[in-house]
Design a protein around this motif. Structure first.
Motif, PDB file in Angstrom:
ATOM      1  N   SER A 584       0.825  -1.213   0.000  1.00 13.36           N
ATOM      2  CA  SER A 584       0.000   0.000   0.000  1.00 13.36           C
ATOM      3  C   SER A 584       0.853   1.253   0.000  1.00 13.36           C
ATOM      4  CB  SER A 584      -0.935  -0.001   1.214  1.00 13.36           C
ATOM      5  OG  SER A 584      -0.205   0.151   2.420  1.00 13.36           O
ATOM      6  N   TYR A 585       2.115   1.132   0.465  1.00 15.14           N
ATOM      7  CA  TYR A 585       3.057   2.254   0.438  1.00 15.14           C
ATOM      8  C   TYR A 585       4.070   2.121  -0.698  1.00 15.14           C
ATOM      9  CZ  TYR A 585       1.220   3.282   5.092  1.00 15.14           C
ATOM     10  OH  TYR A 585       0.391   3.585   6.154  1.00 15.14           O
ATOM     11  N   LYS A 586       3.812   1.184  -1.614  1.00 12.92           N
ATOM     12  CA  LYS A 586       4.671   0.985  -2.789  1.00 12.92           C
ATOM     13  C   LYS A 586       6.091   0.584  -2.405  1.00 12.92           C
ATOM     14  CE  LYS A 586       1.398   2.144  -5.653  1.00 12.92           C
ATOM     15  NZ  LYS A 586       0.741   1.131  -6.518  1.00 12.92           N
ATOM     16  N   ALA A 587       6.228  -0.160  -1.309  1.00 15.15           N
ATOM     17  CA  ALA A 587       7.553  -0.606  -0.871  1.00 15.15           C
ATOM     18  C   ALA A 587       8.032  -1.747  -1.755  1.00 15.15           C
ATOM     19  CB  ALA A 587       7.507  -1.043   0.582  1.00 15.15           C
ATOM     20  N   ASN A 588       9.335  -1.736  -2.096  1.00 19.03           N
ATOM     21  CA  ASN A 588       9.947  -2.804  -2.890  1.00 19.03           C
ATOM     22  C   ASN A 588      10.832  -3.720  -2.054  1.00 19.03           C
ATOM     23  OD1 ASN A 588      10.293  -0.074  -4.941  1.00 19.03           O
ATOM     24  ND2 ASN A 588       9.003  -1.783  -5.604  1.00 19.03           N
ATOM     25  N   TYR A 589      11.373  -3.197  -0.959  1.00 15.40           N
ATOM     26  CA  TYR A 589      12.269  -3.972  -0.101  1.00 15.40           C
ATOM     27  C   TYR A 589      11.874  -3.769   1.360  1.00 15.40           C
ATOM     28  CZ  TYR A 589      15.356  -4.653  -4.123  1.00 15.40           C
ATOM     29  OH  TYR A 589      15.869  -5.002  -5.341  1.00 15.40           O
ATOM     30  N   LEU A 590      12.017  -4.844   2.116  1.00 13.81           N
ATOM     31  CA  LEU A 590      11.739  -4.817   3.554  1.00 13.81           C
ATOM     32  C   LEU A 590      13.017  -5.168   4.303  1.00 13.81           C
ATOM     33  CD1 LEU A 590       9.964  -4.926   6.137  1.00 13.81           C
ATOM     34  CD2 LEU A 590       9.485  -7.321   5.555  1.00 13.81           C
ATOM     35  N   ILE A 591      13.322  -4.389   5.357  1.00 10.09           N
ATOM     36  CA  ILE A 591      14.507  -4.655   6.172  1.00 10.09           C
ATOM     37  C   ILE A 591      14.057  -4.995   7.587  1.00 10.09           C
ATOM     38  CG2 ILE A 591      16.692  -3.766   7.042  1.00 10.09           C
ATOM     39  CD1 ILE A 591      16.782  -1.859   4.723  1.00 10.09           C
ATOM     40  N   VAL A 592      14.401  -6.208   8.033  1.00  9.74           N
ATOM     41  CA  VAL A 592      14.092  -6.664   9.391  1.00  9.74           C
ATOM     42  C   VAL A 592      15.354  -6.552  10.233  1.00  9.74           C
ATOM     43  CG1 VAL A 592      13.361  -8.615  10.812  1.00  9.74           C
ATOM     44  CG2 VAL A 592      12.282  -8.221   8.579  1.00  9.74           C
TER      45      VAL A 592
END
Length: 672
Positions: A584-592
């Motif tokens: 929904s926020y157009k994120a392409n990468y997630l960092i945990v």
């Protein structure tokens, strides 16, 4: 002395009528000693005054310069700054500090100043799906000024941008302690009080400033101007100030008030406390009302000018400061026609903080769990006691406060204040500037007892007030008169130790973050959008320039809601839920981050995952609450195992000891 206090009122009224020659004769009659003292030559008196002022000014300026150099040397020792690569230097700017410095870099890269300002006021390259006015929303006036000075002074050929930037902040800290020096000097009459103020300020540096941890913070830019404003106000309130001195103090107060308001979005709250102090000062009739109203005019002028130059910032029009100073009806009309949520958000926070209300809201509980918003710990009071600051401050405050009450009761009983206060009178509570500082420090101290982060505003003035009292003969004379003592010589032995800190070699070592930033710059597409904790997003924006989904800013409802939604990656939610939030926020990468996923917080219930569980109903917050069972494990743990359905939504593309980076898959079919 007793005849003056108990004499009939008629004699007090007649004292104002005699001519100057008669005043001299009466003054001579009131001297304790009968031995005639030869009058000094006017030239000798002028030379003595000039020497005293010159030495005091030299000491004040030298103290400020030495403190600025000390900060620079300490910063170099702590981070080995000059031996680092640019990326490693930028990582030292953490959280919101990274955001501020990144915009300074953007201004230097802009083809012109006008173009740079336009790109900041219409910024769509920082937060995904959002165009923001970064100058207004983040109070970026310090960065605008710094970039202009860097280019206009030709410093590009001499010094690197980062050194110029932190050099300005360190220089402002020098002005900060110089202003505290001058304030204590004005109050006590001796520049030795200023030296003691600076010594206490530096010794208690852990509690007086956050400059060592977050250099670009707005308070580090703004509080030096507030200190200058208080110094000017202290001089302005003095009864024996000449016309030129009063005019200079008024102009300095006007300029510093406006500048302070422009540098920090929360400045009007501090000025509100100051206005309350002046209001009480006016009520007790210990200062001429026209001076107080002149200060009110400065407030109003600064508020409206700030409103215009801060892109019509509505927070200033509905601020408590304007409501107190301006007419109540006018303020009510403005609050009806200019809606703004900042003050309402602050009131909700205070309600929960003081136990007047309860909430399960993640954002509110997360803010309450921040270390800077907790009540001070015992270590805080122990540090101040070991440095001898707290005992002397309490002593000085009690003496000044009791003397102030004595003056107020004299006024209530119809007794007039003396036009000229001598040292032998022992009435320090009759001085308007002293009463102002007593009220102001009590207000700031009361708030600091509830919110530890406010100690950085309160403790510098604790240093100043304590040093003033220790070095003020008038304060000790007030105490001695109460104790019926005539001659006492208080001696203070004070041995600060500062050089040991400069001798310690420290090192900032964070290879995992350096590796992460290097991977992003080399491997991630330029148009990629990253999602993760707000603090890490600030560092990514500074070090790589890539777009992010959230920022570590707490004065915007939309950004706060984004932060809460992105933090769901550490909650017990399904892979599908997290995927929907991120896309929904157009994120392409997630960092945990392992540090958050496996967090062991010092305060029970204040870990991010605990707050999320409370907000989502997965943890019992109070007796009587219903517990909602979650059939999903904690996302940040489950996504690392690489099994379905997590691998359908997220593909791990990079990891190290601290960070796990997942690419968010684009082609997914949801089953409703």
């Amino acid at each position: 002395m007793m005849a003056e206090e108990e004499g009939p009122p008629v004699e007090l009224r007649q004292r104002k009528k005699p001519k100057s020659s008669e005043n001299k004769e009466s003054a001579k009659g009131e001297k304790i000693s009968d031995i005639p003292i030869p009058e000094r030559a006017p030239k000798h008196v002028l030379f003595q005054r000039f020497a005293k002022i010159f030495i005091g000014c030299l000491a004040a300026v030298t103290s400020g310069m030495m403190y600025a150099l000390y900060l620079s040397a300490y910063h170099e020792r702590k981070f080995w700054f000059s031996n680092r690569q640019e990326l490693e230097r930028e990582i030292t700017f953490q959280g919101d500090s990274a955001i501020y410095y990144s915009y300074y870099k953007d201004m230097l890269k802009a083809p012109s100043f006008e173009r740079g300002v336009y790109e900041l006021t219409h910024n769509n390259k920082t937060v995904s799906l959002k165009t923001i006015n970064a100058v207004q929303q983040m109070s970026l006036y310090p960065e605008l000024i710094a970039s202009v000075l860097y280019q206009a002074t030709g410093s590009k050929e001499i010094i690197e941008p980062v050194y110029f930037y932190i050099g300005i902040v360190f220089g402002l800290q020098g002005i900060y302690v110089t202003a505290l020096f001058v304030t204590s000097w004005l109050m006590s009459g001796t520049w030795l009080a200023g030296m003691l103020t600076v010594a206490w300020f530096i010794i208690n540096r852990v509690d007086t400033t956050r400059i060592e941890y977050s250099i670009p913070l707005r308070e580090n830019w703004a509080l030096p101007y507030f200190a200058c404003q208080i110094a000017a106000l202290t001089g302005y309130l003095k009864s024996n100030l000449n016309t030129y001195g009063e005019r200079f103090c008024y102009l300095l107060m006007s300029a510093s008030t406006y500048t302070f308001m422009m540098m920090w979005e929360y400045s009007h709250y501090l000025l509100f406390l100051q206005a309350i102090s002046l209001f009480l000062l006016d009520i007790f009739s210990v200062e001429q009302s026209d001076k107080v109203y002149e200060v009110y005019k400065i407030y109003i002028f600064s508020l409206f000018l700030g409103y215009l130059l801060q892109f019509e910032n509505p927070a200033l029009l509905v601020s408590p400061l304007l409501s107190l100073v301006a007419a109540l009806m006018l303020a009510k009309c403005l609050q009806m026609f200019v809606p703004h949520k900042e003050n309402g958000h602050m009131l909700k926070f205070l309600e929960v903080k003081f136990g007047l209300n309860m909430t399960k809201n993640f954002t509110m509980n997360w803010l309450l769990c921040q270390e800077s918003l907790q009540a001070p710990s015992q270590d805080f009071f122990l540090r101040l006691t070991q440095s001898s600051l707290l005992p002397f401050y309490i002593l000085v405050l009690i003496i000044c406060f009791l003397s102030m009450l004595q003056v107020i009761f004299r006024r209530i009983n119809g007794k007039s204040l003396k036009e000229t206060i001598t040292l032998e009178d022992g009435r320090i509570g009759e001085r308007p500037e002293i009463i102002y500082h007593v009220i102001h420090t009590i207000l700031l101290g009361s708030l600091a007892m509830v919110i530890e982060g406010l100690k950085y505003i309160w403790i510098p003035y604790v240093c100043m007030l304590a040093a003033f009292g220790v070095c003020s003969p008038e304060l000790w004379m007030t105490l001695f008169k109460w104790l019926r003592l005539r001659t006492v010589h208080p001696i203070l032995l004070f041995f600060p130790r500062l050089m040991t800190e400069l001798m310690e070699l420290q090192e900032f070592y964070d290879p995992d973050t350096v590796e992460l930033m290097t991977w992003i710059k080399r491997q991630a597409p330029v148009a990629a959008v990253f999602a993760g904790s707000p603090q890490l997003m600030g560092a990514i924006k500074l070090c790589t320039g890539w777009m992010v989904t959230s920022l570590p800013l707490y004065n915007d409802d939309d950004l706060l809601k984004r932060n809460e939604n992105i933090y769901q990656i550490y909650s017990k939610r399904s892979a599908e839920d997290i995927y929907k939030i991120l896309t929904s926020y157009k994120a392409n990468y997630l960092i945990v981050e392992d540090a958050i996923c496996n967090e062991v917080g010092p305060i029970r219930g204040c870990r991010v995952k605990d707050l999320l569980d409370i907000a989502n109903g997965h943890m019992v917050c109070e007796e009587g609450d219903k517990l909602t069972y979650s059939k999903y494990g904690r996302f940040c743990h489950e996504v690392k195992i690489n099994y379905s359905p997590y691998v359908n939504y997220f593909t791990r593309v990079y990891w190290n000891r601290s960070y796990f980076v997942y690419k968010i898959n684009t082609v997914i079919s949801f089953q409703s």
